[in-house]
Each structure stands twice: as structure tokens, then as C-alpha cells.
Design a protein around this motif. Structure first.
Motif: not given
Length: 301
Positions: A188-213
């Protein structure tokens, strides 16, 4: 734009294997402000030239826009530098090793032809194919009523679809990669965006639950809550502040692979829409289910 964003933008422009296209000051300012957390996205369509970045800084200084911020990793979420010099998100540092260099020049991963890559981005081979497949999988989940725009882009405008695989760092003796796919969505004339990004193991090591992620995404969330999907997995559902993604979900698989699925009503990259979508494309239920879907679980070798 702050000093760290300028430094990253300038380095990206200098390291680019292809001479970057010209860009207007207005576009450069927009790109510069988001250079850190959206480097992958913008680099895929229109790299910022050195002259444009300098012009953007001049504009930012004139407007009092320079500030200070914690350094960010090129092409990945920001965080704490490890002993190897590579920042990782907060929590337990990844076991990383410095990217090899010869005579001060970075040695990138080897291409299928046996020669080193020219920069972080794969342009052929298995990793490249995984990035392209990620786009196929993203397009497959575009909801009914929305159109995935397919404009190739110009020197001034970023293409409406982007997909890539990018070498991030060494994790132990293994090359670790990230993957990205993004598409503008029209309705309807609007333009938004959908994005997915994936990181292999060892790149994001933040501790905690998926809100921490979720907080390890390109931008800090305004809020986050844990959501349990119909399949019984718990993901982080975050919302952004003004100028960032409206909403994203985050999920860490058991093997350490991290997936972010983000959406916004108004695509604010250069060449994006002037009118926002009336609503976010994916419902919360659909967004949280998809981020943990195996179709986005890239298992890097």
C-alpha cells in the motif's frame, strides 16, 4: 556519527576491494550513523567512499553530532575486546585468535580457486552459497499481502535485496562466519524491511537467556521479554528505539549458532521508503517461531 563510527566507515572504505561509488552528503550521514551496526547491510549495496565519509564527519561536527561510544566490532555486535583484539558481546569471551597477516596484510580465507579472498565477503564457494540460500529462505516467509521488492540499486541507492556470507574471525583453529539476508517489503505504498542474520558458534558468547542474546544485536533494545513458542522453545523478543529496528527476535541454538530476525515499518537505509508500512509484516507469534526455525539454522563447517 561518533569517532568510532567514523573510524569503522573509513577503514571499510579503504579496505574495499572495489572502488566505492559516489554518495551524496545526506546519504553519507545516514550511512555513517549506522555504519557499525549495519555494516554488512550497507556494504552489500553501496560502500561509503572515503570522501563521502569525510564529508559526513564535517557535517556531523558542524551540527554538534560527534560524541563518544564504546568501540564496535566490524560486521558483528559490539562488546568487550578479547586478548586477540576482537570484540565480542558481553559475557564469556570467545576463544579467538588473531586473523593471520603477512607483511602487515590480512590473509583472508581461501576461495574455491585456491586464492585468498580480497576482503571479508565470500563471492563464491560453500559459504557464499549458504548466504544466497538464506535469502531464498527469507523470501519464503514473506507474509501474504506484502511484496519483496526487487530493485537492483544504483550508485546512490542500495539494492532492495541483499545477501552475503562474511568471515568474522578465527575461533580456535576454525574460520567463523556470519550470514545476512535482507529485503525491503512493500504494501500500500509503504516500504519496510525484513532481515535475518546468523552467527556461527563462538562469535556471540554473551551469557544468559535469549533476552541477553537479543541485547547483542546491532542496537540495544528498548525492552525485551522471553516468549515460549508453540514448539516449546524460548526466544527473546525485543523492541528498538527510534531510528532502529522496530522489533527483533533472538535465539541461540544448542550448538552456539545465534539467529536474529528483525523487522521495521520504515526502511531508513539510503533508497528506502518515505512512507512506513501500516503494521509490522510478521506477527509476534510468527516472528518468534521463525527465529528458532531450522531453516535459519546454518551449520557452519
Amino acid at each position: 556519527m561518533n569517532e568510532d563510527e567514523f573510524r569503522v566507515s573509513l577503514r571499510d572504505a579503504l579496505d574495499s576491494a572495489t572502488p566505492p561509488p559516489p554518495m551524496s552528503p545526506a546519504v553519507a550521514v545516514t550511512s555513517g550513523r549506522r555504519a557499525v551496526r549495519r555494516r554488512n547491510l550497507l556494504a552489500a549495496g553501496a560502500a561509503v567512499s572515503v570522501a563521502a565519509v569525510v564529508a559526513a564527519v564535517a557535517v556531523a561536527v558542524a551540527g554538534g553530532g560527534l560524541g563518544s561510544a564504546a568501540p564496535q566490532q566490524v560486521g558483528a555486535p559490539g562488546g568487550t575486546p578479547t586478548a586477540g583484539g576482537t570484540p565480542t558481546p558481553g559475557g564469556t569471551p570467545a576463544v579467538t585468535t588473531p586473523v593471520p597477516t603477512v607483511s602487515g596484510k590480512t590473509v583472508w580465507p581461501t576461495q574455491p580457486n585456491g586464492e585468498p579472498q580480497q576482503d571479508r565477503t565470500a563471492r563464491a564457494g560453500t559459504k557464499y552459497d549458504l548466504g544466497q540460500q538464506l535469502m531464498v529462505d527469507l523470501l519464503a516467509v514473506v507474509p501474504a499481502g506484502y511484496t519483496a521488492l526487487d530493485n537492483p540499486g544504483t550508485d546512490q541507492l542500495v539494492s532492495s535485496r541483499m545477501a552475503q556470507a562474511q568471515f568474522e574471525n578465527k575461533v580456535g583453529d576454525r574460520d567463523a562466519w556470519s550470514y545476512l539476508a535482507s529485503t525491503q517489503l512493500g504494501k500500500d505504498g509503504g516500504v519496510g524491511e525484513l532481515l535475518v542474520t546468523v552467527y556461527e558458534p563462538g562469535l556471540i558468547t554473551v551469557a544468559g537467556d535469549n533476552c541477553a542474546v537479543a541485547a547483542a544485536f546491532w542496537t540495544a533494545p528498548a525492552d525485551c521479554r522471553l516468549v515460549t513458542t508453540t514448539t516449546g522453545v524460548t526466544v527473546g523478543l525485543a523492541s528498538g528505539t527510534k531510528g532502529d529496528y522496530d522489533q527483533w527476535a533472538a535465539y541461540r541454538h544448542a550448538d552456539g549458532t545465534v539467529v536474529f530476525l528483525a523487522q521495521q515499518k520504515l526502511d531508513d537505509r539510503p533508497g528506502g521508503g518515505a512512507k512506513p508500512l501500516a503494521a509490522l509484516p510478521l506477527t509476534e507469534e510468527r516472528l518468534t517461531a521463525l527465529v528458532a526455525d531450522e531453516r535459519f539454522h546454518i551449520k557452519g563447517a
